[in-house]
Design a protein around this motif. Structure first.
Motif, PDB file in Angstrom:
ATOM      1  N   ASN A  18       1.969  34.688  18.931  1.00  0.00           N
ATOM      2  CA  ASN A  18       3.198  34.890  19.785  1.00  0.00           C
ATOM      3  C   ASN A  18       4.406  34.758  19.281  1.00  0.00           C
ATOM      4  O   ASN A  18       5.012  33.698  19.190  1.00  0.00           O
ATOM      5  CB  ASN A  18       3.121  33.531  20.906  1.00  0.00           C
ATOM      6  N   PRO A  19       4.909  35.594  18.649  1.00  0.00           N
ATOM      7  CA  PRO A  19       6.467  35.690  17.854  1.00  0.00           C
ATOM      8  C   PRO A  19       7.616  35.720  18.682  1.00  0.00           C
ATOM      9  O   PRO A  19       8.616  35.280  18.558  1.00  0.00           O
ATOM     10  CB  PRO A  19       6.231  36.859  17.123  1.00  0.00           C
ATOM     11  N   LEU A  20       7.332  36.117  20.225  1.00  0.00           N
ATOM     12  CA  LEU A  20       8.431  36.023  21.113  1.00  0.00           C
ATOM     13  C   LEU A  20       8.299  35.212  22.477  1.00  0.00           C
ATOM     14  O   LEU A  20       7.354  34.962  22.712  1.00  0.00           O
ATOM     15  CB  LEU A  20       8.506  37.414  21.703  1.00  0.00           C
ATOM     16  N   PHE A  34      19.872  38.010   8.201  1.00  0.00           N
ATOM     17  CA  PHE A  34      18.842  38.543   7.105  1.00  0.00           C
ATOM     18  C   PHE A  34      17.933  37.678   6.989  1.00  0.00           C
ATOM     19  O   PHE A  34      16.797  38.262   6.680  1.00  0.00           O
ATOM     20  CB  PHE A  34      19.726  39.200   5.993  1.00  0.00           C
ATOM     21  N   LYS A  35      18.207  36.263   6.684  1.00  0.00           N
ATOM     22  CA  LYS A  35      17.139  35.383   6.339  1.00  0.00           C
ATOM     23  C   LYS A  35      16.069  35.143   7.378  1.00  0.00           C
ATOM     24  O   LYS A  35      15.006  35.171   7.228  1.00  0.00           O
ATOM     25  CB  LYS A  35      17.858  34.008   5.733  1.00  0.00           C
ATOM     26  N   GLY A  36      16.525  35.014   8.683  1.00  0.00           N
ATOM     27  CA  GLY A  36      15.876  35.076   9.931  1.00  0.00           C
ATOM     28  C   GLY A  36      15.046  36.308   9.917  1.00  0.00           C
ATOM     29  O   GLY A  36      13.635  35.998  10.675  1.00  0.00           O
ATOM     30  N   LEU A  37      15.014  37.403   9.344  1.00  0.00           N
ATOM     31  CA  LEU A  37      14.209  38.468   9.479  1.00  0.00           C
ATOM     32  C   LEU A  37      13.369  38.597   8.401  1.00  0.00           C
ATOM     33  O   LEU A  37      12.537  39.536   8.459  1.00  0.00           O
ATOM     34  CB  LEU A  37      15.148  39.782   9.628  1.00  0.00           C
ATOM     35  N   THR A  38      13.692  37.869   7.442  1.00  0.00           N
ATOM     36  CA  THR A  38      12.722  37.994   6.089  1.00  0.00           C
ATOM     37  C   THR A  38      12.242  36.574   5.832  1.00  0.00           C
ATOM     38  O   THR A  38      11.169  36.217   6.380  1.00  0.00           O
ATOM     39  CB  THR A  38      13.675  38.411   4.909  1.00  0.00           C
ATOM     40  N   LEU A  39      12.688  35.741   4.947  1.00  0.00           N
ATOM     41  CA  LEU A  39      12.062  34.473   4.635  1.00  0.00           C
ATOM     42  C   LEU A  39      13.096  33.475   4.280  1.00  0.00           C
ATOM     43  O   LEU A  39      14.190  33.795   3.830  1.00  0.00           O
ATOM     44  CB  LEU A  39      11.225  34.641   3.331  1.00  0.00           C
ATOM     45  N   ASP A  40      12.895  32.244   4.783  1.00  0.00           N
ATOM     46  CA  ASP A  40      14.030  31.154   4.763  1.00  0.00           C
ATOM     47  C   ASP A  40      13.189  29.878   4.900  1.00  0.00           C
ATOM     48  O   ASP A  40      12.126  29.716   5.328  1.00  0.00           O
ATOM     49  CB  ASP A  40      14.881  31.169   5.831  1.00  0.00           C
ATOM     50  N   VAL A  49       7.303  36.672  10.945  1.00  0.00           N
ATOM     51  CA  VAL A  49       5.840  36.779  11.233  1.00  0.00           C
ATOM     52  C   VAL A  49       5.388  35.521  11.649  1.00  0.00           C
ATOM     53  O   VAL A  49       4.820  35.107  12.648  1.00  0.00           O
ATOM     54  CB  VAL A  49       4.823  37.274  10.303  1.00  0.00           C
ATOM     55  N   ARG A  50       5.957  34.156  11.029  1.00  0.00           N
ATOM     56  CA  ARG A  50       5.505  32.973  11.421  1.00  0.00           C
ATOM     57  C   ARG A  50       7.033  32.429  11.858  1.00  0.00           C
ATOM     58  O   ARG A  50       7.722  31.874  10.880  1.00  0.00           O
ATOM     59  CB  ARG A  50       5.065  32.320  10.134  1.00  0.00           C
ATOM     60  N   GLY A  51       7.310  32.372  12.800  1.00  0.00           N
ATOM     61  CA  GLY A  51       8.624  32.162  13.319  1.00  0.00           C
ATOM     62  C   GLY A  51       8.753  30.727  14.373  1.00  0.00           C
ATOM     63  O   GLY A  51       7.427  30.064  14.606  1.00  0.00           O
TER      64      GLY A  51
END
Length: 226
Positions: free
Chosen positions: A212-214, A113-119, A190-192
């Protein structure tokens, strides 16, 4: 019907996300290639980009310069002076997901969940021996001295000091060769991790996609524009 509206919204979200990934891959950043005068002199530095299905890392050679630039790695217990050590490998990512998911079999709901939102973010540093090339998951580049120094500075600036020192986060390593460190910046979908890699490579003088998120989009843009 009432159920059609949520489906339209979902379709719009999926289409927008897909369009953003495609556009982010095929629109180069920077738009125009930079001059490559420093590589023409013959002095270059070899770096590697390592990829798996969801994450990318940057590998730089272990030598006197890099050991002096990142002394805290050896101080943390990483075997940087081992005779078989050849590469320092750096990756940036979300704290919960990165630390608590060394393998897919250990995936947990909260880190996901944190990886998909904000951490909060961390840097993962590892020591590698000989890396066999060529390989599907490895791309190598020869970059000039100025770009190489900018890359090292970018990686160094990604570490966040704790009480005035850069030190490993206790009890978080995957094994004997690696450590996790607090990092600057917040992680989000978005910024991963892969956008961090892309930004680091742009500092080195390479061109990436605009977003480039992937790993697959980053790899495609690197092949297109370098």
């Amino acid at each position: 019907m009432s159920w059609r509206r949520p489906l339209r919204w979902l379709a719009a979200v999926v289409f927008t996300a897909a369009f953003a990934v495609v556009a982010g891959t095929f629109v180069p950043r920077p738009l125009w290639p930079a001059a490559k005068a420093d590589t023409a002199t013959g002095e270059t530095h070899r770096i590697l980009v390592l990829a798996n299905p969801i994450h990318t890392d940057i590998a730089i050679p272990i030598n006197a310069e890099t050991l002096a630039r990142f002394p805290f790695l050896g101080e943390s217990g990483m075997p940087v002076a081992h005779p078989d050590a050849r590469w320092l490998v750096f990756g940036w990512g979300g704290r919960a997901f990165y630390i608590e998911t060394p393998a897919w079999s250990e995936l947990k709901p909260v880190p996901l969940f944190k990886g998909l939102t904000l951490d909060r973010s961390v840097i993962h540093a590892d020591v590698a021996g000989e890396i066999i090339e060529p390989a599907d998951h490895i791309v190598s580049f020869e970059i000039g001295t100025e770009g190489y120094q900018r890359l090292l500075s970018f990686i160094e600036a990604s570490f966040a000091p704790v009480d005035g020192r850069i030190k490993a986060i206790p009890d978080t390593a995957y094994g004997e060769n690696d450590r996790f460190f607090e990092a600057n910046g917040w992680f989000s979908a978005v910024r991963g991790c892969n956008t961090w890699t892309a930004k680091a490579l742009r500092e080195a003088g390479l061109r990436t996609g605009w977003w480039n998120p992937l790993p697959v989009s980053l790899s495609a843009s690197l092949k297109l524009y370098n």
